[in-house]
Design a protein around this motif. Structure first.
Motif, short mmCIF file in Angstrom:
data_model
loop_
_atom_site.label_atom_id
_atom_site.label_comp_id
_atom_site.label_asym_id
_atom_site.label_seq_id
_atom_site.Cartn_x
_atom_site.Cartn_y
_atom_site.Cartn_z
N VAL A 181 16.65 -18.10 69.53
CA VAL A 181 15.87 -19.07 68.76
C VAL A 181 15.08 -18.39 67.65
O VAL A 181 15.03 -18.87 66.51
N LEU A 182 14.47 -17.24 67.99
CA LEU A 182 13.65 -16.53 67.01
C LEU A 182 14.43 -15.45 66.28
O LEU A 182 14.51 -15.44 65.05
N GLY A 183 15.02 -14.54 67.04
CA GLY A 183 15.66 -13.38 66.44
C GLY A 183 16.93 -13.68 65.67
O GLY A 183 17.37 -12.86 64.86
N PHE A 184 17.55 -14.84 65.91
CA PHE A 184 18.75 -15.19 65.16
C PHE A 184 18.42 -16.02 63.93
O PHE A 184 19.03 -15.88 62.88
N ALA A 185 17.42 -16.90 64.06
CA ALA A 185 17.08 -17.78 62.94
C ALA A 185 16.17 -17.11 61.93
O ALA A 185 16.36 -17.27 60.71
N THR B 105 28.95 -18.22 55.09
CA THR B 105 28.56 -17.05 55.89
C THR B 105 28.90 -17.24 57.36
O THR B 105 28.33 -16.58 58.22
N ARG B 106 29.84 -18.15 57.65
CA ARG B 106 30.14 -18.46 59.04
C ARG B 106 30.67 -17.25 59.79
O ARG B 106 30.33 -17.02 60.96
N LEU B 107 31.50 -16.44 59.15
CA LEU B 107 32.06 -15.27 59.82
C LEU B 107 30.97 -14.27 60.20
O LEU B 107 30.94 -13.76 61.33
N ILE B 108 30.05 -14.01 59.27
CA ILE B 108 28.96 -13.09 59.55
C ILE B 108 28.03 -13.66 60.62
O ILE B 108 27.58 -12.93 61.52
N LEU B 109 27.77 -14.95 60.56
CA LEU B 109 26.92 -15.57 61.57
C LEU B 109 27.55 -15.47 62.96
O LEU B 109 26.85 -15.20 63.95
N SER B 110 28.85 -15.68 63.05
CA SER B 110 29.53 -15.59 64.34
C SER B 110 29.48 -14.16 64.88
O SER B 110 29.22 -13.95 66.07
N LEU B 111 29.73 -13.19 64.01
CA LEU B 111 29.69 -11.79 64.45
C LEU B 111 28.29 -11.39 64.89
O LEU B 111 28.11 -10.74 65.93
N MET B 112 27.28 -11.78 64.13
CA MET B 112 25.90 -11.42 64.48
C MET B 112 25.45 -12.11 65.76
O MET B 112 24.67 -11.55 66.53
#
Length: 319
Positions: free
Chosen positions: A109-113, A237-244
């Motif tokens: 919730v915090l560290g990803f957003a 940025t969907r690919l980067i978001l999925s990887l992260m």
């Protein structure tokens, strides 16, 4: 005057000498040249492989074996599934898993957003981006102990800055690290601040690769800031978001440094006991290396299964 000779002279400059053909190269000559040419690269490659084998692959193989062994009296003996049963019947086992999952959910919730939003804000600045990138990445460059000491000062119930701010706002003071209901959230906030710099720079690099024409087209269609982020930024940025997301889940499930340094590991009423901290206790407090290896093996299997399922679902979604 002598008559011209009808037999051509071998030294006649008008006739060039026949070309000299090179013989076949000696066997293995080309391979030897390639090896000599890439000797430096092969040397670095062999060094990396040796480092991985000694410091990564061998400990993993040793952990697999140790999970089914018992150490004592200077030797080891095979015990089958006894270590797994010991770990499973430990009262702290399920509490550690619940705390780890809670930390992972709060960190998502915090560290990803927060890093993604921070990257969007920094990307909007046309001047001073270099300074802002340094400012965002600065917490990552600080030693973890220094960062933890900073947050211990902020969370201190007596003279901490957070309670000082609450007093100014006429709000009740909090026991940030001593309250079982707030200790995990406090650890997540500290961990987010300490580790968000790398993710922010990765998101920022992905944002700068989005063509500006897409935002211009969205503005012509009357899209506001939130709609541009949702319909342009997120899909691009969907690919980067999925990887992260995958990397963050794997990293947060192995959290150890922040709760260990902030709350001593267990925390009030065991509220910050994580799986990795329980592994640490088995190994270095109880001297039960077999149980520590068994719990580490369970964590490895869980993360490997999650990663495989996540990659499979991501590929199915792309298709």
């Amino acid at each position: 005057m002598a008559a011209p000779s009808l037999t051509p002279s071998t030294a006649d400059p008008a006739r060039p000498a026949p070309p000299r053909t090179a013989g076949p190269p000696p066997p293995g000559g080309r391979l030897a040249r390639e090896v000599r040419r890439n000797l430096t690269a092969h040397g670095f490659l062999i060094g990396a492989v040796i480092c991985f084998a000694v410091f990564s692959w061998y400990p993993m193989i040793r952990e697999f074996a140790l999970a089914f062994q018992k150490t004592g009296n200077g030797g080891t003996s095979w015990t089958g599934l006894d270590n797994l049963e010991t770990v499973y019947h430990d009262p702290a086992f399920w509490q550690a898993w619940r705390n780890t999952l809670l930390f992972t959910l709060l960190a998502l919730v915090l560290g990803f957003a927060v890093p993604f939003v921070t990257a969007i804000v920094v990307n909007e600045f046309r001047h001073g981006q270099g300074f802002l990138r340094l400012l965002v990445y600065l917490p990552v460059m600080l030693p973890p102990v220094a960062s933890v000491l900073l947050f211990k000062y902020l969370y201190d119930p007596g003279y901490g800055l957070l309670n000082e701010l609450l007093g100014v706002l006429h709000l009740p003071e909090r026991q940030w690290l001593q309250d079982p209901d707030l200790s995990m959230l406090s650890v997540v906030i500290a961990s987010t601040w300490m580790n968000m710099g790398g993710a922010t720079l990765i998101y920022l690099a992905a944002l700068q690769g989005i063509p500006g024409e897409l935002y211009e087209a969205a503005e012509l269609d009357g899209a506001g800031l939130l709609r541009k982020v949702w319909h342009v930024t997120v899909p691009q940025t969907r690919l980067i978001l999925s990887l992260m997301l995958l990397m963050q889940v794997v990293a947060t499930m192995q959290v150890f440094v922040e709760p260990f340094l902030l709350t001593g590991g267990a925390g009030p009423e065991g509220s910050t006991t994580t799986v990795v901290y329980l592994i640490y206790q088995y190994a270095f407090n109880f001297n039960n290396y077999g149980a520590a290896a068994a719990l580490g093996l369970l964590l490895l299997v869980l993360l490997a299964g999650f990663s495989a399922a996540y990659v499979r679902l991501s590929r199915a979604g792309d298709e």
